[in-house]
Write an enzyme that holds these catalytic residues in place. Structure first.
Site, PDB file in Angstrom:
ATOM      1  N   HIS A   1       0.861  -1.205   0.000  1.00 37.70           N
ATOM      2  CA  HIS A   1       0.000   0.000   0.000  1.00 37.70           C
ATOM      3  C   HIS A   1       0.890   1.246   0.000  1.00 37.70           C
ATOM      4  O   HIS A   1       1.374   1.665   1.043  1.00 37.70           O
ATOM      5  CB  HIS A   1      -0.910  -0.010   1.228  1.00 37.70           C
ATOM      6  CG  HIS A   1      -1.950   1.076   1.235  1.00 37.70           C
ATOM      7  ND1 HIS A   1      -3.275   0.840   1.548  1.00 37.70           N
ATOM      8  CD2 HIS A   1      -1.867   2.407   0.981  1.00 37.70           C
ATOM      9  CE1 HIS A   1      -3.950   1.966   1.482  1.00 37.70           C
ATOM     10  NE2 HIS A   1      -3.127   2.945   1.148  1.00 37.70           N
TER      11      HIS A   1
ATOM     12  N   HIS B   1       1.455   5.325  -1.632  1.00 40.14           N
ATOM     13  CA  HIS B   1       1.068   6.501  -2.426  1.00 40.14           C
ATOM     14  C   HIS B   1       2.351   7.166  -2.913  1.00 40.14           C
ATOM     15  O   HIS B   1       3.108   7.708  -2.110  1.00 40.14           O
ATOM     16  CB  HIS B   1       0.278   7.504  -1.576  1.00 40.14           C
ATOM     17  CG  HIS B   1      -1.004   6.943  -1.054  1.00 40.14           C
ATOM     18  ND1 HIS B   1      -2.194   7.009  -1.752  1.00 40.14           N
ATOM     19  CD2 HIS B   1      -1.290   6.275   0.096  1.00 40.14           C
ATOM     20  CE1 HIS B   1      -3.150   6.418  -1.049  1.00 40.14           C
ATOM     21  NE2 HIS B   1      -2.622   5.961   0.076  1.00 40.14           N
TER      22      HIS B   1
ATOM     23  N   LYS C   1      -8.907  -0.652  -6.265  1.00 39.07           N
ATOM     24  CA  LYS C   1      -9.023   0.008  -4.962  1.00 39.07           C
ATOM     25  C   LYS C   1     -10.410   0.605  -4.812  1.00 39.07           C
ATOM     26  O   LYS C   1     -10.863   1.362  -5.673  1.00 39.07           O
ATOM     27  CB  LYS C   1      -7.964   1.118  -4.855  1.00 39.07           C
ATOM     28  CG  LYS C   1      -7.981   1.885  -3.539  1.00 39.07           C
ATOM     29  CD  LYS C   1      -7.480   1.040  -2.382  1.00 39.07           C
ATOM     30  CE  LYS C   1      -7.680   1.741  -1.043  1.00 39.07           C
ATOM     31  NZ  LYS C   1      -6.617   2.679  -0.698  1.00 39.07           N
TER      32      LYS C   1
ATOM     33  N   HIS D   1     -10.648   0.720   1.357  1.00 32.27           N
ATOM     34  CA  HIS D   1     -10.521   1.746   2.399  1.00 32.27           C
ATOM     35  C   HIS D   1     -11.812   1.649   3.205  1.00 32.27           C
ATOM     36  O   HIS D   1     -12.861   2.105   2.759  1.00 32.27           O
ATOM     37  CB  HIS D   1     -10.342   3.136   1.788  1.00 32.27           C
ATOM     38  CG  HIS D   1     -10.137   4.197   2.838  1.00 32.27           C
ATOM     39  ND1 HIS D   1      -8.945   4.839   3.047  1.00 32.27           N
ATOM     40  CD2 HIS D   1     -10.984   4.690   3.777  1.00 32.27           C
ATOM     41  CE1 HIS D   1      -9.058   5.685   4.062  1.00 32.27           C
ATOM     42  NE2 HIS D   1     -10.299   5.622   4.521  1.00 32.27           N
TER      43      HIS D   1
ATOM     44  N   HIS E   1      -4.978  -0.856   5.782  1.00 31.19           N
ATOM     45  CA  HIS E   1      -4.675  -0.126   7.031  1.00 31.19           C
ATOM     46  C   HIS E   1      -5.686  -0.404   8.151  1.00 31.19           C
ATOM     47  O   HIS E   1      -6.437   0.473   8.567  1.00 31.19           O
ATOM     48  CB  HIS E   1      -4.526   1.383   6.795  1.00 31.19           C
ATOM     49  CG  HIS E   1      -5.454   1.977   5.758  1.00 31.19           C
ATOM     50  ND1 HIS E   1      -6.812   1.864   5.807  1.00 31.19           N
ATOM     51  CD2 HIS E   1      -5.185   2.699   4.653  1.00 31.19           C
ATOM     52  CE1 HIS E   1      -7.329   2.487   4.768  1.00 31.19           C
ATOM     53  NE2 HIS E   1      -6.378   3.008   4.055  1.00 31.19           N
TER      54      HIS E   1
ATOM     55  N   ASP F   1       1.009   2.454   3.700  1.00 28.81           N
ATOM     56  CA  ASP F   1       0.163   3.635   3.478  1.00 28.81           C
ATOM     57  C   ASP F   1       1.000   4.912   3.551  1.00 28.81           C
ATOM     58  O   ASP F   1       0.530   5.943   4.034  1.00 28.81           O
ATOM     59  CB  ASP F   1      -1.009   3.692   4.466  1.00 28.81           C
ATOM     60  CG  ASP F   1      -2.071   4.703   4.032  1.00 28.81           C
ATOM     61  OD1 ASP F   1      -2.092   5.076   2.839  1.00 28.81           O
ATOM     62  OD2 ASP F   1      -2.868   5.122   4.886  1.00 28.81           O
TER      63      ASP F   1
HETATM   64  C1  NCD Z   1      -4.015   8.845   1.886  1.00 26.87           C
HETATM   65  C2  NCD Z   1      -3.517   9.887   0.887  1.00 26.87           C
HETATM   66  O1  NCD Z   1      -3.033  10.948   1.318  1.00 26.87           O
HETATM   67  O2  NCD Z   1      -3.580   9.635  -0.309  1.00 26.87           O
HETATM   68  N1  NCD Z   1      -4.177   9.476   3.181  1.00 26.87           N
HETATM   69  C3  NCD Z   1      -4.181   8.856   4.369  1.00 26.87           C
HETATM   70  O3  NCD Z   1      -4.452   9.520   5.373  1.00 26.87           O
HETATM   71  N2  NCD Z   1      -3.914   7.586   4.489  1.00 26.87           N
HETATM   72  C4  NCD Z   1      -5.278   8.249   1.397  1.00 26.87           C
HETATM   73  C5  NCD Z   1      -5.672   7.028   2.169  1.00 26.87           C
HETATM   74  O4  NCD Z   1      -5.075   5.955   2.012  1.00 26.87           O
HETATM   75  O5  NCD Z   1      -6.607   7.132   2.977  1.00 26.87           O
HETATM   76 ZN    ZN Z   2      -3.597   4.890   1.520  1.00 27.85          ZN
END
Ligand code: NCD
Ligand code: ZN
Length: 362
Positions: free
Chosen positions: A28, A30, A114, A151, A189, A262
């Site tokens: 996971h 970003h 997702k 999510h 998460h 995450d």
């Molecule tokens: C994530 C993001 O910033 O893209 N933010 C977070 O608080 N985890 C999005 C997500 O996974 O919820």
């Molecule tokens: Zn995330």
């Protein structure tokens, strides 16, 4: 060996100074795009062989063509010599079709889809407004063995933010699991003890990712000495007993739990703002944090399963061949990473951590 000697050994186990494990994966991540992608990718690529890349860009990655183009931009941003492999995902919307989903999976462009409930988190406003309505998509995913990554938070504004995960599990996740008995689901998460139990109860086809930050902070940490915007993420950290339950789940050796950091970088200006964006940038200190937790829980022998085996098995991927060394060696962590004319604050940045990442052998 005498009985006394045996007891002595049990009472004072020798603590390993380093462990060598199969190279891990992050299920996971970003990575964003543009300057942010350039700035943060090296940290994930230094720790993980593969990463499941979240599709919540602006605009979101909803088509095979968009995912394929994004994958090329990630390849182009890899540091010199890196063999990091991005595993792409499709962002589900109310308009996603079963054929597009299957095409991307069969063509090897994406490994999963997702599901963001519409408006649940950062860039989730194109997310799904009515989950049962996507039944044809889930049926196709069941048929082709493609996992859905969820999510799991209710978007009902009347639901207390600390209860949103629990409400989603009861109102949306359990019914989805019942309606689609063959669907592979990753609950992303996990932040509560109850969610961990739901994952366990469906472990033949469900799994849960656990972040580094949810293993070390609780909801009180968010307010320690004042408001801590860099610890704010979604799902928000919960009470201490949940944190302890997550540590137990991660270090238990149960095959249904694995790494999903995450890591969610936001510029300092977006975090230290009147309305702070949700997300913790944990990518630079992920393995240091996880291995410290396993050490504290006396479970270093179970770390490889959580980091490098369980996730790959769940996704049906080959295990990585190389190794990485994690060392009990104190090292200072950089406080922030420069991006454009601002920076991203590193989770546990500026601290000296007890474990360090050592040699990576591909
Ligand atoms: C994530 C993001 O910033 O893209 N933010 C977070 O608080 N985890 C999005 C997500 O996974 O919820
Ligand atoms: Zn995330």
């Amino acid at each position: 060996m005498s009985v006394t000697e045996m007891f002595d050994r049990a009472a004072t186990p020798k603590r390993a100074d380093s462990i060598t494990i199969r190279r891990p994966d992050d299920f996971h991540v970003h990575l964003r795009d543009g300057a942010m992608l350039q700035a943060v990718l090296p940290f994930t690529a230094a720790q993980f062989a593969r990463g499941v890349i979240m599709p919540n860009l602006v605009p979101p990655v909803t088509t095979v063509a968009a995912a394929s183009a994004y994958r090329e931009r990630i390849f182009a941003a890899r540091p010199e010599g890196s063999d990091f492999q991005p595993l792409m995902t499709c962002y589900l919307t109310d308009a996603t079709t079963p054929d597009e989903i299957e095409k991307g999976f069969k063509d090897g462009v994406w490994v999963a889809a997702k599901l963001y409930p519409a408006g649940a988190t950062t860039n989730a406003h194109y997310g799904v407004t009515d989950i049962p309505n996507l039944a044809p998509v889930f049926e196709r995913m069941e048929k082709i063995g493609m996992p859905v990554l969820i999510h799991g938070e209710s978007t009902d504004p009347a639901v207390d933010i600390f209860d949103r995960e629990a409400v989603f599990m009861e109102q949306s996740l359990l019914p989805l699991l019942r309606r689609h008995a063959g669907l592979k689901v990753v609950v992303e998460h996990v932040t509560t003890a109850e969610t961990a139990d739901i994952v366990r109860a469906h472990a033949t086809r469900a799994a849960g990712t656990i972040t580094p930050h949810h293993l070390v902070i609780n909801r009180t940490s968010l307010f320690q000495g004042g408001l801590r915007p860099h610890l704010y993420c979604l799902p928000v950290a919960k009470r201490e007993h949940h944190r302890l339950a997550l540590r137990k789940a991660a270090t238990s050796g149960e095959t249904c739990f694995f790494i999903g950091t995450d890591t969610a970088p936001h510029r300092r200006t977006a975090k230290e703002a009147e309305c702070c964006s949700a997300g913790v940038f944990g990518g630079a200190t992920a393995l240091q944090t996880y291995v410290q937790v396993f050490d504290e829980e006396n479970a270093l022998d179970r770390f490889e399963a959580f980091a490098s085996v369980n996730g790959a098995r769940f996704y049906g991927l080959e295990l990585n061949r190389g190794t990485i060394v994690l060392e009990r060696r104190e090292a200072p962590i950089l406080a922030a990473v420069a991006v454009d004319d601002t920076e991203v604050v590193v989770f546990r940045g500026g601290e000296t951590l007890p474990w360090s990442v050592g040699k990576v052998s591909p």
